[in-house]
Motif scaffolding. Structure first.
Motif, PDB file in Angstrom:
ATOM      1  N   LEU A 157      63.412  45.076  92.633  1.00  0.00           N
ATOM      2  CA  LEU A 157      63.428  45.365  94.068  1.00  0.00           C
ATOM      3  C   LEU A 157      61.682  44.856  94.275  1.00  0.00           C
ATOM      4  CD1 LEU A 157      64.875  47.861  92.695  1.00  0.00           C
ATOM      5  CD2 LEU A 157      65.122  48.647  95.192  1.00  0.00           C
ATOM      6  N   ALA A 158      61.637  44.020  95.205  1.00  0.00           N
ATOM      7  CA  ALA A 158      60.134  43.608  95.542  1.00  0.00           C
ATOM      8  C   ALA A 158      59.750  43.533  96.897  1.00  0.00           C
ATOM      9  CB  ALA A 158      60.306  42.143  94.967  1.00  0.00           C
ATOM     10  N   PRO A 159      58.490  43.572  97.298  1.00  0.00           N
ATOM     11  CA  PRO A 159      58.039  43.294  98.615  1.00  0.00           C
ATOM     12  C   PRO A 159      58.607  41.972  98.916  1.00  0.00           C
ATOM     13  CG  PRO A 159      56.190  43.520  96.922  1.00  0.00           C
ATOM     14  CD  PRO A 159      57.219  43.498  96.212  1.00  0.00           C
ATOM     15  N   GLN A 160      59.045  42.004 100.186  1.00  0.00           N
ATOM     16  CA  GLN A 160      59.817  40.798 100.849  1.00  0.00           C
ATOM     17  C   GLN A 160      59.033  39.392 100.609  1.00  0.00           C
ATOM     18  OE1 GLN A 160      62.837  41.684 102.432  1.00  0.00           O
ATOM     19  NE2 GLN A 160      63.178  39.482 101.775  1.00  0.00           N
ATOM     20  N   VAL A 161      57.877  39.261 100.704  1.00  0.00           N
ATOM     21  CA  VAL A 161      57.508  37.914 100.334  1.00  0.00           C
ATOM     22  C   VAL A 161      57.608  37.373  98.942  1.00  0.00           C
ATOM     23  CG1 VAL A 161      55.442  38.100 102.070  1.00  0.00           C
ATOM     24  CG2 VAL A 161      55.196  39.126 100.045  1.00  0.00           C
TER      25      VAL A 161
ATOM     26  N   ALA B 129      79.411  46.736  88.174  1.00  0.00           N
ATOM     27  CA  ALA B 129      77.977  47.143  88.342  1.00  0.00           C
ATOM     28  C   ALA B 129      78.195  48.376  89.589  1.00  0.00           C
ATOM     29  CB  ALA B 129      77.038  46.061  88.856  1.00  0.00           C
ATOM     30  N   LEU B 130      78.965  47.994  90.732  1.00  0.00           N
ATOM     31  CA  LEU B 130      79.026  48.696  91.843  1.00  0.00           C
ATOM     32  C   LEU B 130      79.588  50.035  91.375  1.00  0.00           C
ATOM     33  CD1 LEU B 130      78.454  48.809  94.960  1.00  0.00           C
ATOM     34  CD2 LEU B 130      81.095  48.149  95.086  1.00  0.00           C
ATOM     35  N   ALA B 131      80.597  50.124  90.590  1.00  0.00           N
ATOM     36  CA  ALA B 131      81.438  51.214  90.026  1.00  0.00           C
ATOM     37  C   ALA B 131      80.205  52.059  89.526  1.00  0.00           C
ATOM     38  CB  ALA B 131      82.399  50.993  89.507  1.00  0.00           C
ATOM     39  N   ALA B 132      79.438  51.562  88.517  1.00  0.00           N
ATOM     40  CA  ALA B 132      78.438  52.130  87.608  1.00  0.00           C
ATOM     41  C   ALA B 132      77.470  52.907  88.460  1.00  0.00           C
ATOM     42  CB  ALA B 132      77.741  51.159  86.721  1.00  0.00           C
ATOM     43  N   LEU B 133      76.867  51.991  89.710  1.00  0.00           N
ATOM     44  CA  LEU B 133      75.867  52.837  90.424  1.00  0.00           C
ATOM     45  C   LEU B 133      76.567  53.918  91.215  1.00  0.00           C
ATOM     46  CD1 LEU B 133      74.344  49.288  91.838  1.00  0.00           C
ATOM     47  CD2 LEU B 133      73.144  51.141  90.220  1.00  0.00           C
ATOM     48  N   LYS B 134      77.877  53.949  91.312  1.00  0.00           N
ATOM     49  CA  LYS B 134      78.313  54.895  92.395  1.00  0.00           C
ATOM     50  C   LYS B 134      78.698  56.070  91.563  1.00  0.00           C
ATOM     51  CE  LYS B 134      79.814  52.402  96.194  1.00  0.00           C
ATOM     52  NZ  LYS B 134      78.858  52.683  97.193  1.00  0.00           N
TER      53      LYS B 134
ATOM     54  N   ARG C 227      73.727  45.241  96.262  1.00  0.00           N
ATOM     55  CA  ARG C 227      72.178  45.355  96.716  1.00  0.00           C
ATOM     56  C   ARG C 227      72.021  46.632  97.570  1.00  0.00           C
ATOM     57  NH1 ARG C 227      70.831  40.965  99.776  1.00  0.00           N
ATOM     58  NH2 ARG C 227      72.857  39.984  99.531  1.00  0.00           N
ATOM     59  N   GLN C 228      72.991  46.933  98.341  1.00  0.00           N
ATOM     60  CA  GLN C 228      72.594  48.252  99.292  1.00  0.00           C
ATOM     61  C   GLN C 228      72.781  49.405  98.112  1.00  0.00           C
ATOM     62  OE1 GLN C 228      71.762  49.015 102.411  1.00  0.00           O
ATOM     63  NE2 GLN C 228      71.598  50.913 101.596  1.00  0.00           N
ATOM     64  N   ALA C 229      73.830  49.220  97.391  1.00  0.00           N
ATOM     65  CA  ALA C 229      74.042  50.345  96.375  1.00  0.00           C
ATOM     66  C   ALA C 229      72.781  50.639  95.305  1.00  0.00           C
ATOM     67  CB  ALA C 229      75.592  50.100  95.321  1.00  0.00           C
ATOM     68  N   VAL C 230      72.207  49.485  95.007  1.00  0.00           N
ATOM     69  CA  VAL C 230      71.208  49.719  94.064  1.00  0.00           C
ATOM     70  C   VAL C 230      70.099  50.477  94.933  1.00  0.00           C
ATOM     71  CG1 VAL C 230      68.973  48.188  93.291  1.00  0.00           C
ATOM     72  CG2 VAL C 230      71.524  47.382  93.098  1.00  0.00           C
ATOM     73  N   ILE C 231      69.837  50.094  96.173  1.00  0.00           N
ATOM     74  CA  ILE C 231      68.861  51.014  97.034  1.00  0.00           C
ATOM     75  C   ILE C 231      69.230  52.469  96.918  1.00  0.00           C
ATOM     76  CG2 ILE C 231      68.054  51.319  99.389  1.00  0.00           C
ATOM     77  CD1 ILE C 231      67.833  48.224  99.594  1.00  0.00           C
ATOM     78  N   ASP C 232      70.549  52.709  97.236  1.00  0.00           N
ATOM     79  CA  ASP C 232      71.016  54.127  97.351  1.00  0.00           C
ATOM     80  C   ASP C 232      70.915  54.870  96.003  1.00  0.00           C
ATOM     81  OD1 ASP C 232      71.575  53.699 100.024  1.00  0.00           O
ATOM     82  OD2 ASP C 232      73.763  53.123  99.552  1.00  0.00           O
TER      83      ASP C 232
ATOM     84  N   PRO D 115      68.271  45.471 101.627  1.00  0.00           N
ATOM     85  CA  PRO D 115      68.934  44.879 100.717  1.00  0.00           C
ATOM     86  C   PRO D 115      68.376  43.324 100.408  1.00  0.00           C
ATOM     87  CG  PRO D 115      70.471  45.779 102.154  1.00  0.00           C
ATOM     88  CD  PRO D 115      69.165  45.882 102.819  1.00  0.00           C
ATOM     89  N   ASN D 116      67.773  42.882 101.297  1.00  0.00           N
ATOM     90  CA  ASN D 116      66.975  41.585 101.142  1.00  0.00           C
ATOM     91  C   ASN D 116      65.900  41.617 100.276  1.00  0.00           C
ATOM     92  OD1 ASN D 116      67.569  39.032 101.995  1.00  0.00           O
ATOM     93  ND2 ASN D 116      67.519  39.619 103.981  1.00  0.00           N
ATOM     94  N   GLN D 117      65.630  42.740  99.959  1.00  0.00           N
ATOM     95  CA  GLN D 117      64.457  42.852  98.903  1.00  0.00           C
ATOM     96  C   GLN D 117      64.988  43.155  97.637  1.00  0.00           C
ATOM     97  OE1 GLN D 117      62.363  46.193 101.439  1.00  0.00           O
ATOM     98  NE2 GLN D 117      60.748  45.487 100.229  1.00  0.00           N
ATOM     99  N   VAL D 118      66.052  43.035  97.434  1.00  0.00           N
ATOM    100  CA  VAL D 118      66.821  43.257  95.973  1.00  0.00           C
ATOM    101  C   VAL D 118      67.456  41.921  95.590  1.00  0.00           C
ATOM    102  CG1 VAL D 118      68.590  44.492  94.659  1.00  0.00           C
ATOM    103  CG2 VAL D 118      67.515  45.411  96.792  1.00  0.00           C
ATOM    104  N   VAL D 119      67.341  41.666  94.197  1.00  0.00           N
ATOM    105  CA  VAL D 119      67.879  40.674  93.616  1.00  0.00           C
ATOM    106  C   VAL D 119      68.531  41.021  92.302  1.00  0.00           C
ATOM    107  CG1 VAL D 119      67.511  38.264  92.450  1.00  0.00           C
ATOM    108  CG2 VAL D 119      66.056  38.803  94.118  1.00  0.00           C
ATOM    109  N   ILE D 120      69.712  40.913  92.228  1.00  0.00           N
ATOM    110  CA  ILE D 120      70.661  41.139  91.088  1.00  0.00           C
ATOM    111  C   ILE D 120      70.568  39.975  90.057  1.00  0.00           C
ATOM    112  CG2 ILE D 120      72.846  41.635  90.314  1.00  0.00           C
ATOM    113  CD1 ILE D 120      71.774  43.748  92.346  1.00  0.00           C
TER     114      ILE D 120
END
Ligand code: PLP
Length: 395
Positions: free
Chosen positions: A251-255, A279-284, A74-79, A93-98
């Motif tokens: 990626l969404a507003p926290q609520v 997926a992590l390798a792809a994002l990097k 989730r952090q990798a998505v943000i980055d 990362p709490n705002q991300v859902v895979i």
């Protein structure tokens, strides 16, 4: 005694089957076909992705994982989104859902945002599955015809559609670069739309799955402008040729994310945990590592636009995705559905009728051609289309 009846849920039985899938099935039996139908990349997943996935399997990443996606991913998505598009408004990362592709993301979002009967604006033409997914979630799709504004949504059209709606309008579903037209939006256009979305207090569901596939124009995410009301949806199917891995992210507003997580967990719990590694390798991967693929799509687009224009189609050269929405030559006096059926049977090329993407009459004159697949097949398909049109003109 209560009468037992073996009826099924009408929300499901009454939605038309996906028009694209139905058409595809109907032309499947024709021999020696070139298919320019699917949005399936003509590339395999990158080697680093394959290796990381296999490593994940070897490391026994085969157990239940974190439903939302592991925190590192989730952090990798943000980055990744910050690096590629300078999207910096979703920091936690709490705002991300895979999710299992954008497909699952969409259904989970509709279930989270829409109450039964709520309206959702959909600029039309649009990816056909949206309509089934909205219906399954008991929402009401409110299509906006964009054919007279270069297939672009405008602020005026939004205000008009909200005013005219007979149900409460909760959201707008926005997709750019667009399937089926390839159209994308400039920063200025997005700013004007963002203002209209704000004024109408709409949730904005922004499907940016083709963001990596732009030709000469940098992608800008509307989530940077109005993050408090925007759900940015993206994934790896198209950008990294990973359709079968089934990776999407929201990626969404926290609520919103807090509620989405519950829906996602109850739908599929999580995607396969070893896919997190791939997926992590792809994002990097660096943007430059995808350059050859993107250049190749651009060359295919140019080849397809030239060939179709030469054959008499009216077609724009779009800035993104890998589709052309082409208007039939004026002397072909039939609708896109009939044309596509005949082209398949007599010319041995599969294309999709424009109607499959639209609720409006105008789309009947169009077909959608995908230039995502193998380059040689595309060349062969375009030659066959030209020959077929020539033959018809000669008769
Ligand atoms: N959104 C759009 C606009 C698409 O064109 C597609 C596939 O063609 C999808 C979503 C589905 O994506 P995924 O493979 O991530 O489910």
């Amino acid at each position: 005694m209560v009468q037992h009846s073996r009826s099924l849920n009408p929300s499901v039985t009454e939605i038309p089957a996906d028009k694209i899938l139905g058409f595809q099935a109907s032309i499947q039996s024709v021999p020696d076909m070139v298919y320019l139908t699917l949005g399936e990349p003509g590339f395999d997943a990158p080697n680093v992705v394959k290796e990381a996935t296999v490593q994940g399997i070897r490391a026994n990443h085969s157990h239940y994982g974190n439903s939302q996606g592991n925190p590192e991913l989730r952090q990798a998505v943000i980055d990744y989104l910050a690096d590629r598009y300078r999207l910096t408004t979703y920091k936690d990362p709490n705002q991300v859902v895979i999710t299992a592709g954008v497909s699952e993301a969409m259904y989970a979002i509709f279930k989270t945002v829409l109450s039964s009967g709520d309206g959702i604006l959909v600029p039309d033409p649009a990816y056909g599955s949206y309509f089934s997914s909205i219906a399954l979630a008991d929402g009401k799709a409110l299509p906006i015809d964009t054919s007279l504004s270069g297939f672009k949504l405008t602020p005026e059209a939004i205000h008009k559609a909200v005013k005219a709606a007979s149900v409460p309008v909760k959201a707008v579903l926005f997709n750019y670069p667009n399937n089926p037209t390839g159209v994308t939006y400039s920063y200025e256009e997005l700013s004007a739309l963002a203002q209209a979305f704000e004024e109408e207090q709409l949730w904005v569901i922004s499907d940016e799955i083709y963001s990596e596939l732009t030709y000469g124009k940098a992608h800008f995410s509307i989530g940077q402008l109005i993050p408090d009301q925007t759900l940015v949806v993206n994934g790896l199917s198209k950008s990294h040729a990973m359709t079968g891995y089934r990776v999407g992210f929201i990626l969404a507003p926290q609520v919103v994310a807090d509620q989405l997580k519950k829906v996602h967990a109850s739908l599929i719990y999580s995607i396969p945990t070893f896919v997190y590694d791939g997926a992590l390798a792809a994002l990097k991967m660096q943007k430059e590592e995808l350059n050859d693929m993107i250049k190749s799509y651009e060359a295919r687009r140019n080849m397809a636009v030239d060939a179709l224009k030469e054959a008499g189609f009216h077609v724009l050269s779009p800035d993104g995705a890998f589709y052309l929405f082409a208007k039939l030559p004026v002397d072909i006096k039939e609708d896109g559905w009939t044309f596509a059926e005949k082209l398949a049977k007599e010319g041995h090329v599969g294309v999709i009728p424009g109607e499959a993407f639209s609720q409006f009459e105008g789309a009947k004159d169009y077909i959608r051609i995908s230039y995502a697949g193998d380059q040689e097949q595309l060349k062969e398909g375009l030659e066959r289309i030209s020959d077929y049109i020539e033959k018809r003109r000669a008769n």
